[in-house]
Design an enzyme around this catalytic site. Structure first.
Site, mmCIF file in Angstrom:
data_model
loop_
_atom_site.group_PDB
_atom_site.id
_atom_site.type_symbol
_atom_site.label_atom_id
_atom_site.label_comp_id
_atom_site.label_asym_id
_atom_site.label_seq_id
_atom_site.Cartn_x
_atom_site.Cartn_y
_atom_site.Cartn_z
ATOM 1 N N SER A 8 2.606 3.294 -5.546
ATOM 2 C CA SER A 8 1.486 1.979 -4.822
ATOM 3 C C SER A 8 0.343 2.073 -5.618
ATOM 4 C CB SER A 8 1.496 2.291 -3.576
ATOM 5 O OG SER A 8 0.500 1.258 -3.310
ATOM 6 N N HIS A 33 5.053 -0.420 -6.767
ATOM 7 C CA HIS A 33 4.866 -0.916 -5.484
ATOM 8 C C HIS A 33 3.419 -1.749 -5.527
ATOM 9 C CE1 HIS A 33 5.634 -1.146 -1.161
ATOM 10 N NE2 HIS A 33 4.357 -0.917 -0.900
ATOM 11 N N ASP A 35 0.620 -3.911 -3.142
ATOM 12 C CA ASP A 35 0.420 -4.090 -1.760
ATOM 13 C C ASP A 35 -0.352 -5.566 -1.754
ATOM 14 O OD1 ASP A 35 1.744 -2.046 -0.160
ATOM 15 O OD2 ASP A 35 0.337 -0.690 -1.452
ATOM 16 N N MET A 37 -2.517 -7.861 0.548
ATOM 17 C CA MET A 37 -3.097 -7.897 2.057
ATOM 18 C C MET A 37 -3.814 -9.463 2.176
ATOM 19 S SD MET A 37 -4.115 -4.106 2.505
ATOM 20 C CE MET A 37 -3.248 -2.537 2.125
ATOM 21 N N HIS A 66 5.022 -5.750 -1.665
ATOM 22 C CA HIS A 66 5.038 -5.731 -0.172
ATOM 23 C C HIS A 66 4.005 -6.662 0.201
ATOM 24 C CE1 HIS A 66 3.951 -2.717 3.150
ATOM 25 N NE2 HIS A 66 4.590 -3.862 3.698
ATOM 26 N N MET A 68 2.153 -8.131 2.901
ATOM 27 C CA MET A 68 1.321 -7.797 4.192
ATOM 28 C C MET A 68 0.553 -9.136 4.522
ATOM 29 S SD MET A 68 0.440 -3.961 3.648
ATOM 30 C CE MET A 68 0.569 -3.889 2.238
ATOM 31 N N MET A 137 8.114 1.238 7.928
ATOM 32 C CA MET A 137 6.657 1.741 7.426
ATOM 33 C C MET A 137 6.440 3.263 8.245
ATOM 34 S SD MET A 137 4.938 -0.390 5.432
ATOM 35 C CE MET A 137 3.352 0.408 5.551
ATOM 36 N N ASP A 175 7.124 3.995 3.343
ATOM 37 C CA ASP A 175 5.978 3.743 2.946
ATOM 38 C C ASP A 175 4.744 4.032 3.728
ATOM 39 O OD1 ASP A 175 3.668 2.386 1.557
ATOM 40 O OD2 ASP A 175 4.192 0.394 1.950
HETATM 41 C C1 DX5 Z 1 -0.134 0.668 3.268
HETATM 42 C C2 DX5 Z 1 0.539 0.293 1.924
HETATM 43 C C3 DX5 Z 1 0.888 1.430 1.224
HETATM 44 C C4 DX5 Z 1 -0.124 2.476 0.849
HETATM 45 C C5 DX5 Z 1 0.591 3.677 0.657
HETATM 46 O O1 DX5 Z 1 -0.538 -0.404 4.048
HETATM 47 O O2 DX5 Z 1 1.435 -0.483 2.320
HETATM 48 O O3 DX5 Z 1 1.908 0.951 0.242
HETATM 49 O O4 DX5 Z 1 -0.845 2.023 -0.423
HETATM 50 O O5 DX5 Z 1 -0.610 4.602 0.333
HETATM 51 P P1 DX5 Z 1 -0.521 6.094 0.794
HETATM 52 O O6 DX5 Z 1 0.638 6.853 -0.159
HETATM 53 O O7 DX5 Z 1 -1.648 6.731 0.077
HETATM 54 O O8 DX5 Z 1 -0.288 5.978 2.184
HETATM 55 ZN ZN ZN Z 2 3.090 -1.063 0.670
#
Ligand code: DX5
Ligand code: ZN
Length: 221
Positions: A8, A33, A35, A37, A66, A68, A137, A175
């Site tokens: 990620s 990956h 993320d 948000m 991903h 969010m 998750m 994740d």
């Molecule tokens: C959390 C994200 C993850 C995050 C994982 O909301 O979806 O992908 O980056 O990071 P670590 O491995 O540090 O928990």
């Molecule tokens: Zn993620």
């Protein structure tokens, strides 16, 4: 099933993001990956299409995005244009999940559906045969660097059993809070796509990726 590492980039140094992506890809990670948000579905805001587009030329590895984001279907086409290969949306964020999955497929992307820790696996029953991947998750989404929630392991094994019963070989992604010390528990529960942020991007990125790949090779089903 084939085990896939999905570093990620949320935990990467954004000041040299392109290089951080390249190092993980060259060391053997098959997915990147990403993320996204929106500050609504989760409290934080990360980045969106322009950033994804700017790192797309770094590698031809799978861009696993991903979302969010509330009603992520609104951005499916823009994400495809930016370079997403696999678009993963949250069950909790889609009013018409079946329609959103259909839109993702019609744009030529693979579709994933994610569930938060407090959402039961049974919420996905109607879409299990439509999705390419389920993301269970292991933390509440929104931030990197959290500790994983142990009961999410049970959800992974429940889901794997259900998929097997239905004769489906769907990928299960996990994740949040995954590191070299606990990754085997996730593999044993039936996950095969492993996301990891801090455990790859803090320290020697290439060495960390290789260490995860070694765990995958040594793991006996
Ligand atoms: C959390 C994200 C993850 C995050 C994982 O909301 O979806 O992908 O980056 O990071 P670590 O491995 O540090 O928990
Ligand atoms: Zn993620």
């Amino acid at each position: 099933m084939k085990k896939i590492l999905a570093p990620s980039v949320l935990a990467a140094d954004f000041g040299k993001l392109a290089e951080e992506v390249r190092v993980a890809a060259d060391a053997g990670a098959e997915y990147i990956h990403i993320d996204v948000m929106d500050g609504m579905f989760v409290p934080s805001i990360s980045f969106g299409m322009p950033v994804i587009q700017s790192i797309r030329p770094c590698t031809d590895k799978v861009f696993d995005v991903h979302m969010m984001v509330e009603e992520p279907g609104r951005y499916a086409e823009a994400m495809k244009k930016a370079g997403a290969d696999l678009l993963c949306v949250h069950q909790e964020a889609c009013r018409h999940l079946n329609r959103t999955i259909g839109e993702i497929h019609s744009l030529g992307m693979r579709a994933g559906v994610a569930i938060n820790p407090a959402t039961p696996v049974s919420m996905l029953e109607c879409v299990l045969d439509q999705v390419d991947m389920v993301l269970v998750m292991s933390v509440n989404p929104g931030f990197g660097g959290q500790e994983f929630i142990p009961y999410t392991l049970k959800k992974v094994s429940q889901l794997r059993k259900r998929l097997e019963y239905l004769g489906l070989k769907t990928d299960i992604q996990v994740d949040g809070g995954i590191n070299l010390g606990n990754v085997r528990q996730f593999l044993a529960a039936g996950a095969n796509v492993i996301v990891t942020g801090s455990a790859v991007y803090h320290g020697d990125v290439a060495a960390n990726v290789r260490a995860f790949m070694k765990e995958f090779e040594e793991f006996q089903e």
